[in-house]
Design a protein around this motif. Structure first.
Motif, PDB file in Angstrom:
ATOM      1  N   GLN A 342      30.530  69.242  58.756  1.00 15.96           N
ATOM      2  CA  GLN A 342      31.243  69.837  59.877  1.00 15.96           C
ATOM      3  C   GLN A 342      32.706  70.062  59.455  1.00 15.96           C
ATOM      4  OE1 GLN A 342      30.506  67.737  63.551  1.00 15.96           O
ATOM      5  NE2 GLN A 342      32.231  68.699  64.562  1.00 15.96           N
ATOM      6  N   ASN A 343      33.164  71.303  59.567  1.00 19.84           N
ATOM      7  CA  ASN A 343      34.530  71.668  59.139  1.00 19.84           C
ATOM      8  C   ASN A 343      34.832  71.243  57.699  1.00 19.84           C
ATOM      9  OD1 ASN A 343      34.957  72.572  61.787  1.00 19.84           O
ATOM     10  ND2 ASN A 343      35.627  70.537  62.439  1.00 19.84           N
ATOM     11  N   SER A 344      33.783  71.196  56.848  1.00 20.56           N
ATOM     12  CA  SER A 344      33.923  70.816  55.427  1.00 20.56           C
ATOM     13  C   SER A 344      34.533  69.429  55.240  1.00 20.56           C
ATOM     14  CB  SER A 344      34.780  71.848  54.679  1.00 20.56           C
ATOM     15  OG  SER A 344      34.178  73.118  54.735  1.00 20.56           O
ATOM     16  N   GLN A 345      34.334  68.548  56.215  1.00 20.19           N
ATOM     17  CA  GLN A 345      35.002  67.246  56.150  1.00 20.19           C
ATOM     18  C   GLN A 345      34.150  66.158  55.507  1.00 20.19           C
ATOM     19  OE1 GLN A 345      36.510  67.080  60.397  1.00 20.19           O
ATOM     20  NE2 GLN A 345      38.259  66.247  59.314  1.00 20.19           N
ATOM     21  N   TYR A 346      34.800  65.388  54.650  1.00 17.50           N
ATOM     22  CA  TYR A 346      34.157  64.213  54.066  1.00 17.50           C
ATOM     23  C   TYR A 346      35.228  63.159  53.815  1.00 17.50           C
ATOM     24  CZ  TYR A 346      35.843  66.112  49.556  1.00 17.50           C
ATOM     25  OH  TYR A 346      36.618  66.598  48.531  1.00 17.50           O
ATOM     26  N   LEU A 347      34.804  61.908  53.673  1.00 20.32           N
ATOM     27  CA  LEU A 347      35.711  60.783  53.452  1.00 20.32           C
ATOM     28  C   LEU A 347      35.352  60.124  52.126  1.00 20.32           C
ATOM     29  CD1 LEU A 347      35.345  59.156  56.996  1.00 20.32           C
ATOM     30  CD2 LEU A 347      37.273  60.531  56.227  1.00 20.32           C
ATOM     31  N   CYS A 348      36.355  59.862  51.309  1.00 21.39           N
ATOM     32  CA  CYS A 348      36.118  59.150  50.054  1.00 21.39           C
ATOM     33  C   CYS A 348      36.389  57.668  50.266  1.00 21.39           C
ATOM     34  CB  CYS A 348      37.015  59.696  48.948  1.00 21.39           C
ATOM     35  SG  CYS A 348      36.520  61.343  48.430  1.00 21.39           S
ATOM     36  N   ASP A 349      35.386  56.864  50.024  1.00 25.83           N
ATOM     37  CA  ASP A 349      35.543  55.426  50.176  1.00 25.83           C
ATOM     38  C   ASP A 349      34.917  54.730  48.969  1.00 25.83           C
ATOM     39  OD1 ASP A 349      36.228  52.959  51.309  1.00 25.83           O
ATOM     40  OD2 ASP A 349      35.631  53.594  53.318  1.00 25.83           O
TER      41      ASP A 349
END
Length: 359
Positions: A342-349
């Motif tokens: 969604q909206n090209s969103q990702y989180l790096c963890d």
């Protein structure tokens, strides 16, 4: 150890007012817990990676008041009053007041914020309840300075679990087991215990979270767990979790990535299969979730890169991989998977060490 061990005797000190601030991370289960008994007791044991960046930061301010038999607290979420959280905190306090008898002696201001979208399928209740439990234990430690560090952390996990089951796994890191498991010494339904001795390949494992759907979860975890009561496949599932936990511990100890990948992905799909075969039934994956999974499988097959996925009870995809292949995997994510977010969103963890006290 029993629940009675967490009921304190007389406090030796008095505290008029003050404040604490803790951060507590989310966690991602590798072997899933799904289904629970009374008092947040898990129907099967689970094991999780503690995360590092996805966390809740909570400041607890407190002031002594006349005990009138009720709880007194104000709630702020990201600086704004958040009355919709009140019933959950009220219920949490009711559950834990026998273990923290000072709760009605103070007025509390709970000021909390997340580093990730609330209720988006990342375990925000886990990090939120863990952060609150750490603060409450800091106050109890002031009232009883003789408390040992081991008791402090065990009781914090125990209390967090009473707010949200998986929160008991968000107190410590890097890998945590929660739930009685015959092959794990010290394992308990009451609190999470750190798993020691993971192979170095897991010491800096990465988790990139692809936000396929940032909306509120279609079905709450509480409702989802309740669907396991009378589920036609529940008993086989609980037995499978015990076996998978033994196999996962062996894979984590030896650095066997092939087995790690097989169990992690199978567990994710089993969790969703249980939801699809409950009554009522739910499909929590989205078309883009499936597209991402298929692309991960193809990439792993084509390049022999040890990357895999897991899912919580939602549409978002956690992409897990060792740090030494991170540039390759992140290129793949940016080139092939981000378009399905969604909206090209990702989180790096990545794997983290647990709750931390802030100045």
């Amino acid at each position: 150890m029993s629940e009675k061990d967490f009921i304190p005797s007389e406090y030796t000190q008095t505290v008029q007012n003050g404040s604490f601030e803790w951060s507590a991370p989310s966690n991602i289960a590798l072997v899933k817990y799904w289904g629970k008994k009374e008092n947040q007791v898990p129907a099967n044991p689970s094991i999780s990676f503690t995360l590092n960046n996805c966390k809740t930061i909570t400041k607890l301010s407190f002031e002594k008041r006349e005990n009138n038999g009720s709880f007194s607290f104000d709630l702020l979420f990201e600086g704004q009053s958040k009355e919709s959280f009140r019933p959950k905190i009220e219920k949490f306090f009711e559950r834990i007041v026998q273990y923290l008898p000072f709760l009605k002696d103070y007025h509390f201001t709970i000021d909390t914020q997340n580093t990730f979208p609330h209720s988006s399928g990342i375990a925000s209740s886990a990090s939120g309840m863990a952060a609150l439990a750490m603060n409450l234990m800091s106050l109890e430690k002031q009232l009883n300075p003789q408390m040992s560090e081991e008791h402090f952390y065990q009781k914090a996990s125990f209390l967090a679990r009473l707010g949200s089951g998986s929160a008991g796994r968000s107190v410590k890191g890097k890998v945590v087991i929660w739930g009685e498991h015959a092959a794990t010494d010290g394992s308990s339904n009451l609190y999470g215990i750190p798993f020691e001795g993971a192979h170095e390949v897991f010491s800096d494992y990465q988790d990139t979270i692809l936000l396929v759907d940032k909306g509120e979860k279609q079905v709450s975890s509480t409702v989802g767990h309740d669907l396991m009561h009378g589920h036609p496949f529940a008993e086989q599932r609980f037995a499978q979790a015990h076996e998978n936990l033994s196999a996962m511990k062996a894979a984590l100890s030896s650095g066997d990535l092939e087995t790690f990948i097989k169990i992690t992905e199978s567990e994710a799909l089993t969790l969703h299969a249980m939801m699809m075969t409950s009554m009522p039934y739910f499909i929590l994956m989205k078309p883009n979730t499936l597209e991402i999974i298929n692309r991960i499988w193809k990439f792993r097959s084509d390049t022999n890169t040890p990357v895999c996925f897991t899912l919580d009870a939602g549409a978002n995809v956690h992409v897990l991989y060792p740090e030494n292949v991170s540039s390759k995997v992140l290129d793949f994510i940016k080139n092939e998977l981000v378009g399905f977010c969604q909206n090209s969103q990702y989180l790096c963890d990545k794997i983290g060490t647990g709750a931390a006290k802030l100045n």
